[in-house]
Design a protein around this motif. Structure first.
Motif, short mmCIF file in Angstrom:
data_model
loop_
_atom_site.label_atom_id
_atom_site.label_comp_id
_atom_site.label_asym_id
_atom_site.label_seq_id
_atom_site.Cartn_x
_atom_site.Cartn_y
_atom_site.Cartn_z
N HIS A 187 46.90 0.06 0.00
CA HIS A 187 48.04 -1.61 0.02
C HIS A 187 48.62 -1.18 1.29
CE1 HIS A 187 49.25 -5.17 -0.28
NE2 HIS A 187 50.60 -4.54 -1.04
N ALA A 188 49.33 0.10 1.38
CA ALA A 188 50.23 -0.09 2.19
C ALA A 188 49.65 0.85 3.61
CB ALA A 188 51.21 1.89 1.70
N LEU A 189 48.35 0.83 3.30
CA LEU A 189 47.63 1.24 4.98
C LEU A 189 47.42 0.23 5.31
CD1 LEU A 189 46.03 3.19 6.75
CD2 LEU A 189 44.13 3.25 5.00
N ASP A 190 46.81 -0.86 4.56
CA ASP A 190 46.72 -2.04 4.86
C ASP A 190 47.57 -3.20 5.59
OD1 ASP A 190 44.03 -2.47 4.40
OD2 ASP A 190 44.29 -3.13 2.41
N GLN A 191 49.05 -2.96 5.09
CA GLN A 191 50.41 -3.41 5.34
C GLN A 191 50.36 -2.46 6.90
OE1 GLN A 191 53.05 -2.77 2.26
NE2 GLN A 191 52.33 -4.77 1.90
N ARG A 192 50.16 -1.76 6.64
CA ARG A 192 50.99 -0.60 8.37
C ARG A 192 49.73 -1.23 9.86
NH1 ARG A 192 52.19 5.34 9.24
NH2 ARG A 192 52.28 4.47 12.12
N VAL A 193 48.34 -1.50 8.82
CA VAL A 193 47.85 -2.34 10.38
C VAL A 193 47.98 -3.17 10.40
CG1 VAL A 193 45.52 -2.28 10.46
CG2 VAL A 193 45.89 0.15 9.15
N GLU A 194 48.26 -4.14 10.10
CA GLU A 194 48.55 -5.83 9.85
C GLU A 194 49.84 -5.76 10.65
OE1 GLU A 194 47.58 -9.37 9.49
OE2 GLU A 194 46.45 -8.03 8.49
N ARG A 195 50.92 -4.70 10.34
CA ARG A 195 52.41 -4.65 11.46
C ARG A 195 51.85 -4.44 12.94
NH1 ARG A 195 56.12 -1.44 7.63
NH2 ARG A 195 54.17 -0.60 7.53
N VAL A 196 51.20 -3.49 12.56
CA VAL A 196 50.38 -2.01 14.19
C VAL A 196 50.28 -3.97 15.09
CG1 VAL A 196 49.09 -0.62 15.89
CG2 VAL A 196 50.69 -0.27 13.48
N THR A 197 48.51 -4.09 14.56
CA THR A 197 48.08 -5.36 14.91
C THR A 197 49.10 -6.24 16.05
OG1 THR A 197 46.69 -4.83 13.53
CG2 THR A 197 46.18 -7.12 15.17
N ASP A 198 49.86 -6.53 14.67
CA ASP A 198 50.86 -8.06 15.05
C ASP A 198 51.81 -7.64 16.34
OD1 ASP A 198 50.17 -9.63 13.03
OD2 ASP A 198 51.90 -9.16 11.27
N ARG A 199 52.34 -6.45 15.99
CA ARG A 199 52.65 -6.00 17.13
C ARG A 199 52.17 -5.99 18.88
NH1 ARG A 199 55.60 -0.71 16.09
NH2 ARG A 199 56.30 -0.92 18.25
N VAL A 200 50.60 -4.98 18.47
CA VAL A 200 49.73 -5.07 20.09
C VAL A 200 49.98 -6.99 20.38
CG1 VAL A 200 47.30 -4.46 20.33
CG2 VAL A 200 49.11 -3.38 19.20
N ALA A 201 49.03 -7.70 19.45
CA ALA A 201 48.73 -9.02 19.61
C ALA A 201 50.19 -10.11 20.36
CB ALA A 201 48.68 -9.69 18.97
N LYS A 202 51.64 -9.33 19.95
CA LYS A 202 52.50 -10.14 20.33
C LYS A 202 53.25 -9.04 21.88
CE LYS A 202 54.97 -10.97 16.52
NZ LYS A 202 56.24 -11.12 15.37
N ALA A 203 52.51 -8.19 21.95
CA ALA A 203 53.10 -7.41 23.02
C ALA A 203 51.99 -7.85 24.56
CB ALA A 203 52.28 -5.80 23.54
N ALA A 204 50.68 -7.86 24.13
CA ALA A 204 49.55 -8.83 24.47
C ALA A 204 49.92 -10.23 25.08
CB ALA A 204 48.36 -8.28 24.14
N ILE A 205 50.56 -11.06 24.70
CA ILE A 205 51.18 -12.55 24.80
C ILE A 205 51.79 -12.52 25.63
CG2 ILE A 205 52.20 -14.84 23.43
CD1 ILE A 205 50.87 -13.31 21.02
N GLU A 206 52.70 -11.22 25.85
CA GLU A 206 53.87 -11.32 26.47
C GLU A 206 53.62 -10.56 28.05
OE1 GLU A 206 58.44 -11.38 27.44
OE2 GLU A 206 57.38 -12.12 25.32
N VAL A 207 53.14 -9.81 28.11
CA VAL A 207 52.27 -9.33 29.54
C VAL A 207 52.02 -10.38 30.18
CG1 VAL A 207 50.34 -8.06 30.36
CG2 VAL A 207 52.12 -6.84 28.46
N ARG A 208 50.85 -11.38 29.39
CA ARG A 208 50.26 -12.28 29.46
C ARG A 208 51.29 -13.72 30.64
NH1 ARG A 208 47.30 -14.88 32.92
NH2 ARG A 208 46.97 -16.76 32.70
N VAL A 209 51.94 -13.34 29.65
CA VAL A 209 53.00 -14.68 30.38
C VAL A 209 54.16 -14.00 31.44
CG1 VAL A 209 55.38 -15.57 29.26
CG2 VAL A 209 53.57 -15.47 27.82
#
Length: 64
Positions: A2-24
């Motif tokens: 479960h902890a691994l799943d949470q960490r993967v989810e956090r990293v995925t969210d950070r990458v998605a936000k970074a991609a959006i920020e780069v596009r903006v």
């Protein structure tokens, strides 16, 4: 596991936000350059459209 799943989810969210920020930023920079350096090329309607786009992007950033 479960902890691994949470960490993967956090990293995925950070990458998605970074991609959006780069596009903006990629869209924002040419718009600013056009507005300040070549003001005759940007019409009032184009500025309004860009403003709405920026507000929508900010709203998405606040939600995330």
């Amino acid at each position: 596991m479960h902890a691994l799943d949470q960490r993967v989810e956090r990293v995925t969210d950070r990458v998605a936000k970074a991609a959006i920020e780069v596009r903006v930023r990629t869209v924002q920079i040419p718009t600013i350059v056009k507005t300040f350096l070549l003001p005759g090329l940007v019409t009032r309607q184009a500025r309004l459209t860009e403003g709405k786009r920026a507000l929508n992007t900010r709203a998405l950033a606040i939600v995330n």
